[in-house]
Design an enzyme around this catalytic site. Structure first.
Site, PDB file in Angstrom:
ATOM      1  N   GLY A 353     -17.502  24.589 -55.215  1.00 27.28           N
ATOM      2  CA  GLY A 353     -16.136  24.594 -55.791  1.00 27.28           C
ATOM      3  C   GLY A 353     -17.208  22.802 -55.638  1.00 27.28           C
ATOM      4  CB  THR A 354     -20.546  21.764 -57.295  1.00 29.40           C
ATOM      5  OG1 THR A 354     -20.809  23.055 -56.770  1.00 29.40           O
ATOM      6  CG2 THR A 354     -21.818  21.076 -57.646  1.00 29.40           C
ATOM      7  CB  VAL A 355     -19.806  16.198 -56.240  1.00 26.54           C
ATOM      8  CG1 VAL A 355     -18.387  16.364 -55.734  1.00 26.54           C
ATOM      9  CG2 VAL A 355     -20.782  16.065 -55.079  1.00 26.54           C
TER      10      VAL A 355
END
Length: 534
Positions: A353, A354-355
């Protein structure tokens, strides 16, 4: 990409230019931290580490020290790939899952927890290509965690969704540290509210002074082991000690004169490459052409089914990446695409649910970097007294023994987080990425076509309305997606619905460099992000 065409859906942000350095992230404080490191004598890799560390503080539901990381680094005239995804515990197997009453790996708890790779990625990147020590590059994140930061609106909304949808169901004692750390007032913080993570600050200090060794072989590893044993977990200090970050050769395909590069499996960047390999055999008329979008969707669907069938830990994959990316296989898959939507099936490439963030510096170094805890707040487990939120990446393992992604000890699971890179004639154009679970290859495909086929600039390429395949013939589109295209795609057999959930369509960043060395940056308007330029 060299064209500057007008675009009927104006971007909410303007494209940003710079020459000495650039950092694009989903959160302004992270972008500014990376730029400050560049101005202090660091390079693009130092800036990436600094920005990544700040993001573990300012977007804790999306990523954390207990997650995984991947990177593509342009340095020394070529592209280098880093896989710092962790492996499953030695005690994890299908029987362990079934004995707990599950037929699939669950989202929360210890079963989906794999060894975190983010600290090792920071140390490896810094050691191999950085100029500054971690005591310098992690300092902005430490200050941010200690002093607090005002929570961004998109971050606050995601935090609130987790509270409403999941927090009430996490009732065991193993979830108390999650509540104590990230919901100390019994609720998610509001947009603009100051939030502090003092325990995470102490963890970051320990990582900095030990060059992240403490996480795998020192005091932090012992705290993780102790928490796991006390609450029925399978992760042990010995699993952490065995972790290694691997330098790997990136995969690439040629697409209309450009090279698009992704990391090899266990990540699913190969899905984007397979889709582009299929798509390049078709003419692309315009972004408003229903036939072009239909072909993009169908190419992606075929590639995704192959990814689900075959991608996993390279040691257990039953089909090679080379076979999946071969021209003959692309031609075979392309022949299945007609004028109407079909139900995709995996092919047979071997018959017999990442950057996300990106950085660039004045010396030509560029970094495409991504890290994640997977779903929001990962497994829901936070190591007491540390602020370390443990990922749930093992949730992607298959329980099917015939799968190349079959669950087992010491394995890397199918991974959704994928950095990407664009080059041309052996020269770097730049890093790009779109975070967001299984949206990521779809986002990469749309960014590449927006850029290469339709001539949009970096910000326009990110802001253009997106579609998202969700299975079968079902496609979700954003509200801004043109109504006439919706109707014409429906006429071709696609089942279209309009989604208002912004997070479903990813959040990306781009940095391009032209022949004069001018940097052009775009930051996703669907996030709180920013391009910081020098």
């Amino acid at each position: 990409m060299d064209r500057n065409l007008s675009y009927r859906y104006p971007s909410t942000r303007k494209v940003v230019f710079g020459t000495k350095g650039m950092v694009a992230t989903s959160q302004p404080l992270a972008a500014q931290a990376g730029l400050d490191i560049l101005k202090q004598g660091g390079n693009a890799v130092d800036a990436a580490v600094a920005a990544a560390a700040v993001l573990t503080v300012t977007e804790p539901m999306s990523n954390g020290v207990g997650g995984d990381a991947f990177a593509l680094v342009w340095a020394g005239g070529r592209l280098h790939g880093l896989n710092s995804s962790g492996r499953s515990p030695a005690l994890l197997n299908a029987e362990a899952v079934r004995s707990c009453g599950f037929s699939e790996v669950p989202r929360f708890g210890w079963l989906p927890v794999t060894v975190p790779g983010i600290p090792a990625a920071w140390a490896e990147l810094s050691k191999t290509f950085g100029r500054l020590p971690l005591t310098r590059t992690l300092e902005p994140a430490i200050i941010c965690a200690e002093d607090g930061w005002p929570v961004g609106p998109v971050t606050a909304a995601a935090w609130k969704r987790f509270e409403e949808e999941f927090l009430g169901g996490l009732t065991g004692p193993e979830y108390e540290p999650l509540r104590d750390t990230f919901f100390p007032s019994g609720r998610a913080p509001l947009a603009g509210e100051l939030f502090r993570l003092p325990e995470l600050a102490e963890t970051l200090k320990e990582l900095a002074v030990t060059n992240c060794e403490s996480f795998y072989r020192g005091g932090l590893a012992e705290k993780i082991d102790r928490f796991s044993r006390a609450t029925g977990g399978l992760l042990r200090k010995s699993d952490l000690e065995r972790h290694s970050s691997d330098w790997v050769r990136p995969l690439h395909v040629r697409y209309r004169g450009y090279e698009i590069s992704e990391l090899p499996p266990n990540g699913h960047g190969i899905v984007a490459l397979m889709a582009l390999n299929i798509l390049k055999g078709f003419p692309m008329e315009s972004r408003d052409s229903p036939l072009s979008i239909h072909r993009m969707i169908e190419s992606l669907k075929l590639a995704y089914e192959d990814g689900r069938e075959y991608v996993g830990d390279p040691a257990t994959m039953k089909v090679s990446a080379e076979a999946l990316l071969s021209e003959s296989y692309a031609e075979e898959r392309r022949s299945l695409i007609g004028d109407r939507a079909v139900l995709p099936k995996a092919g047979q490439p071997e018959k017999g649910g990442t950057v996300y963030l990106c950085t660039a510096d004045a010396d030509g170094n560029m970094v495409s970097y991504i890290q994640s805890s997977y779903c929001s707040f990962g497994s829901g487990l936070v190591v007491p007294g540390t602020g370390i939120s443990l990922q749930n990446r093992g949730m992607n393992f298959s329980m099917n023994p015939e799968s190349g992604n079959f669950i087992g000890p010491g394995r890397r699971s199918y991974h959704t987080i994928i950095p990407a890179f664009l080059s041309k004639d052996g020269a770097p154009v730049g890093p790009f990425g779109v975070m967001g679970g299984f949206m990521q290859p779809q986002g990469h495909l749309q960014v590449v076509t927006n850029t290469v086929d339709f001539g949009l600039n970096a910000q326009q390429s990110l802001d253009a309305p997106r579609w998202r395949w969700v299975g079968g013939k079902r496609i979700e589109v954003e509200p801004e997606f043109p109504a006439h295209l919706v109707r014409e795609l429906q006429d071709r057999g696609h089942e279209i619905s309009i989604s208002t959930v912004t997070d479903d369509f990813g959040r990306g960043q781009i940095i391009w460099k032209n022949a004069e060395g001018v940097l052009t940056g775009g930051s996703e308007s669907r996030a709180d992000g920013q391009v910081a330029a020098w």
